[in-house]
Design a protein around this motif. Structure first.
Motif, PDB file in Angstrom:
ATOM      1  N   ALA A 293      45.100 -15.939  34.160  1.00 56.30           N
ATOM      2  CA  ALA A 293      46.112 -17.088  34.689  1.00 56.30           C
ATOM      3  C   ALA A 293      47.616 -16.878  35.340  1.00 56.30           C
ATOM      4  CB  ALA A 293      46.889 -18.490  34.080  1.00 56.30           C
ATOM      5  N   ALA A 294      47.836 -15.604  35.340  1.00 54.40           N
ATOM      6  CA  ALA A 294      49.430 -14.561  35.551  1.00 54.40           C
ATOM      7  C   ALA A 294      49.705 -14.053  37.048  1.00 54.40           C
ATOM      8  CB  ALA A 294      49.616 -13.514  34.244  1.00 54.40           C
ATOM      9  N   GLU A 295      50.713 -14.116  37.880  1.00 55.77           N
ATOM     10  CA  GLU A 295      51.338 -13.394  38.584  1.00 55.77           C
ATOM     11  C   GLU A 295      51.330 -12.128  38.973  1.00 55.77           C
ATOM     12  OE1 GLU A 295      54.466 -14.216  42.758  1.00 55.77           O
ATOM     13  OE2 GLU A 295      54.348 -15.952  41.103  1.00 55.77           O
ATOM     14  N   GLU A 296      49.820 -11.335  39.141  1.00 54.21           N
ATOM     15  CA  GLU A 296      50.063  -9.794  38.522  1.00 54.21           C
ATOM     16  C   GLU A 296      50.587  -9.595  40.161  1.00 54.21           C
ATOM     17  OE1 GLU A 296      50.006  -8.199  36.015  1.00 54.21           O
ATOM     18  OE2 GLU A 296      48.504  -9.877  34.470  1.00 54.21           O
ATOM     19  N   ASP A 297      51.800  -8.059  39.910  1.00 53.77           N
ATOM     20  CA  ASP A 297      51.805  -7.422  40.846  1.00 53.77           C
ATOM     21  C   ASP A 297      50.471  -6.857  41.239  1.00 53.77           C
ATOM     22  OD1 ASP A 297      54.361  -7.095  40.157  1.00 53.77           O
ATOM     23  OD2 ASP A 297      54.625  -5.622  38.521  1.00 53.77           O
ATOM     24  N   PHE A 298      49.357  -6.332  40.163  1.00 54.07           N
ATOM     25  CA  PHE A 298      47.557  -5.636  41.429  1.00 54.07           C
ATOM     26  C   PHE A 298      47.423  -6.539  40.044  1.00 54.07           C
ATOM     27  CE2 PHE A 298      45.117  -3.104  41.005  1.00 54.07           C
ATOM     28  CZ  PHE A 298      43.997  -3.211  42.202  1.00 54.07           C
ATOM     29  N   GLY A 299      47.216  -5.796  39.290  1.00 53.15           N
ATOM     30  CA  GLY A 299      45.996  -6.815  38.608  1.00 53.15           C
ATOM     31  C   GLY A 299      45.349  -5.516  37.788  1.00 53.15           C
ATOM     32  N   ILE A 300      45.611  -4.998  36.652  1.00 54.50           N
ATOM     33  CA  ILE A 300      44.055  -3.232  36.838  1.00 54.50           C
ATOM     34  C   ILE A 300      42.944  -4.438  36.138  1.00 54.50           C
ATOM     35  CG2 ILE A 300      43.463  -1.265  35.357  1.00 54.50           C
ATOM     36  CD1 ILE A 300      46.273  -0.544  36.093  1.00 54.50           C
ATOM     37  N   ALA A 301      43.518  -5.241  35.558  1.00 56.73           N
ATOM     38  CA  ALA A 301      42.256  -5.814  34.260  1.00 56.73           C
ATOM     39  C   ALA A 301      41.293  -6.799  34.785  1.00 56.73           C
ATOM     40  CB  ALA A 301      42.676  -6.998  33.181  1.00 56.73           C
ATOM     41  N   THR A 302      41.261  -7.260  36.078  1.00 53.67           N
ATOM     42  CA  THR A 302      40.247  -7.957  37.075  1.00 53.67           C
ATOM     43  C   THR A 302      39.833  -6.689  38.173  1.00 53.67           C
ATOM     44  OG1 THR A 302      42.335  -8.746  37.997  1.00 53.67           O
ATOM     45  CG2 THR A 302      40.909  -9.377  39.276  1.00 53.67           C
ATOM     46  N   VAL A 303      40.168  -5.553  38.306  1.00 52.89           N
ATOM     47  CA  VAL A 303      39.071  -4.820  39.355  1.00 52.89           C
ATOM     48  C   VAL A 303      38.412  -4.289  38.210  1.00 52.89           C
ATOM     49  CG1 VAL A 303      39.146  -2.698  39.947  1.00 52.89           C
ATOM     50  CG2 VAL A 303      40.776  -4.272  40.691  1.00 52.89           C
ATOM     51  N   GLU A 304      38.787  -4.419  36.817  1.00 53.85           N
ATOM     52  CA  GLU A 304      38.402  -3.986  35.621  1.00 53.85           C
ATOM     53  C   GLU A 304      36.674  -4.694  35.428  1.00 53.85           C
ATOM     54  OE1 GLU A 304      41.204  -1.215  33.277  1.00 53.85           O
ATOM     55  OE2 GLU A 304      40.529  -3.232  32.202  1.00 53.85           O
ATOM     56  N   ALA A 305      37.063  -6.581  35.610  1.00 55.48           N
ATOM     57  CA  ALA A 305      36.078  -7.244  35.815  1.00 55.48           C
ATOM     58  C   ALA A 305      34.764  -7.005  36.007  1.00 55.48           C
ATOM     59  CB  ALA A 305      36.745  -8.320  34.995  1.00 55.48           C
ATOM     60  N   GLN A 306      35.360  -7.464  37.681  1.00 54.46           N
ATOM     61  CA  GLN A 306      34.388  -6.790  38.961  1.00 54.46           C
ATOM     62  C   GLN A 306      33.669  -5.468  38.649  1.00 54.46           C
ATOM     63  OE1 GLN A 306      35.782  -9.346  42.184  1.00 54.46           O
ATOM     64  NE2 GLN A 306      35.263 -10.090  40.197  1.00 54.46           N
ATOM     65  N   ALA A 307      34.312  -4.504  38.099  1.00 50.08           N
ATOM     66  CA  ALA A 307      33.491  -3.421  37.687  1.00 50.08           C
ATOM     67  C   ALA A 307      32.669  -3.628  36.901  1.00 50.08           C
ATOM     68  CB  ALA A 307      34.588  -2.353  37.532  1.00 50.08           C
ATOM     69  N   CYS A 308      32.375  -4.434  36.001  1.00 50.83           N
ATOM     70  CA  CYS A 308      31.657  -5.000  35.234  1.00 50.83           C
ATOM     71  C   CYS A 308      30.363  -5.638  35.549  1.00 50.83           C
ATOM     72  CB  CYS A 308      32.153  -5.605  33.513  1.00 50.83           C
ATOM     73  SG  CYS A 308      32.971  -4.081  32.668  1.00 50.83           S
ATOM     74  N   GLY A 309      30.562  -5.845  37.311  1.00 52.55           N
ATOM     75  CA  GLY A 309      29.706  -7.136  37.766  1.00 52.55           C
ATOM     76  C   GLY A 309      30.046  -8.340  37.072  1.00 52.55           C
TER      77      GLY A 309
END
Length: 406
Positions: A293-309
């Motif tokens: 729910a945050a406004e992130e500069d990038f958001g590495i955790a978002t990519v990590e979630a996607q990497a987990c499928g």
């Protein structure tokens, strides 16, 4: 938006090995910006490393690959180990004292003052910007409120100091030859603050460590440090409206008590606190979707979630716009974005996600994450350096001055 993509044909073109300096703000933990420095050190193994202070714990110093770090006078000031951020007003002076005169290429890793190092006309300065100095610019009012500095004599001093920092921040931008942003959002902020164009090279994510796993996916997950701007409170309030959906909250921080109070009495909401790495990975791998729910500069955790499928439901501002492929993406969706930071907007996004969930396959999510790999970062940065050094070696010469026209 101009995004620098890996270009093997350009990246492989040899150029004379430059003498390289890498300048980072401060070393006290290993987070997103330090991962960038780590990859730069792998890319330029001959580079020397500079920082305002270096208090990196022994267990995390492996990223330095045995390098000695050259620091500034702030390293030796009283209480600097615990309170070096309190010396932010001295940091512009400190970085200007670093002697980089012997280097051909200077790379600054900047979210505060690193880009302010002094370089000469024959040195190439590339600044990788994680963010302009947030609390001196558009987040000043929020910063002053959260720190209790929005009133009184201390507040007046803080406003004066931030005014000085803004002036210096703009002036020091003139010493950068090439700006690189970590997302299109930061690219726009650089344009707004410095009136300079920037290329985009996404930060490196260790996607190899985050892999999909077969098995049931039975809950929604929040993975976040519990601080105000992450807006975990909104996610909890949204799931209180949806008792049919389970929410697992992973993380800790100063907002723990407030978040716990919000979740109290909701049988579908589980707070796990901070988890060991393997348990965190399992939570992400077994989630129906990760919610941010945050406004992130990038958001590495978002990519990590996607990497987990794992699909992502995220606030549709900031770095999420670069990462999440929405319902209308021709390549297939990997998540959904919501447009307001409210519980109702999040609940609506969850309902839309449920309808589209079968389309958001682990294969699509994983393939999307691979765009942000460490290898992609190094290839793109290598290509940028090669082009920039070639341009510097072969500058476009201005037309000669003709006295006849004076």
């Amino acid at each position: 938006m101009t995004v620098v993509q890996p270009e093997p044909s350009v990246a492989s073109v040899p150029y004379p090995a430059p003498k390289v300096a890498i300048v980072h703000e401060w070393l006290d933990t290993v987070a997103g910006s330090e991962r960038v420095v780590q990859q730069l050190l792998l890319l330029f193994p001959q580079a020397e490393l500079f920082a305002v202070v270096d208090f990196l714990p022994p267990g995390e110093r492996g990223m330095l690959q045995g390098r000695k770090v050259t620091t500034t006078f702030i390293q030796r000031l009283p209480f600097a180990r615990k309170r070096f951020r309190n010396y932010i007003g001295l940091m512009p002076l400190a970085v200007e004292q670093l002697d980089l005169s012997g280097f051909d290429l200077v790379i600054s890793s900047n979210h505060a003052v690193a880009k302010g190092v002094i370089t000469g006309p024959d040195q190439l300065h590339i600044s990788y910007v994680h963010s302009p100095l947030r609390y001196a610019w558009d987040m000043q009012a929020q910063y002053l409120r959260q720190t209790g500095l929005d009133r009184g004599p201390k507040g007046l001093f803080a406003r004066w100091l931030l005014h000085r920092l803004r002036n210096w921040d703009v002036r020091s931008a003139a010493g950068v030859d090439v700006f690189v942003a970590n997302s299109s959002y930061i690219q726009r902020r650089i344009r707004k603050v410095y009136r300079r164009d920037a290329l985009v090279i996404y930060p490196p994510v260790d996607v190899a460590r985050f892999q999909p796993k077969d098995g049931p996916r039975d809950s929604f997950v929040v993975v976040s440090r519990l601080v105000p701007y992450k807006r975990v409170d909104l996610v909890i309030q949204a799931f209180r409206l949806m008792p049919q959906h389970k929410l697992v909250v992973v993380g800790d921080g100063p907002e723990w008590d407030a978040v716990s109070a919000l979740a109290q009495g909701a049988a579908n909401i589980v707070l796990r606190g901070k988890l060991p790495r393997e348990e965190l990975l399992q939570q992400m791998q077994s989630a129906r979707a990760c919610v941010f729910a945050a406004e992130e500069d990038f958001g590495i955790a978002t990519v990590e979630a996607q990497a987990c499928g794992t699909p992502v439901i995220a606030f549709g501002r900031g770095g999420a716009l670069d990462i999440v492929r929405g319902a209308d993406d021709p390549g297939g969706p990997t998540g959904l974005l919501f447009d307001r930071q409210t519980p109702d907007s999040i609940a609506d996004a969850v309902a839309r996600f449920v309808a589209l969930e079968p389309l958001m396959t682990p294969e699509l999510c994983r393939a999307n994450a691979l765009r942000f790999s460490e290898e992609s970062f190094r290839d793109a940065f290598r290509a940028l350096v090669g082009r920039s050094m070639s341009d510097m070696a072969n500058p476009v010469q201005p037309a000669p001055y003709d006295a006849a026209y004076s």
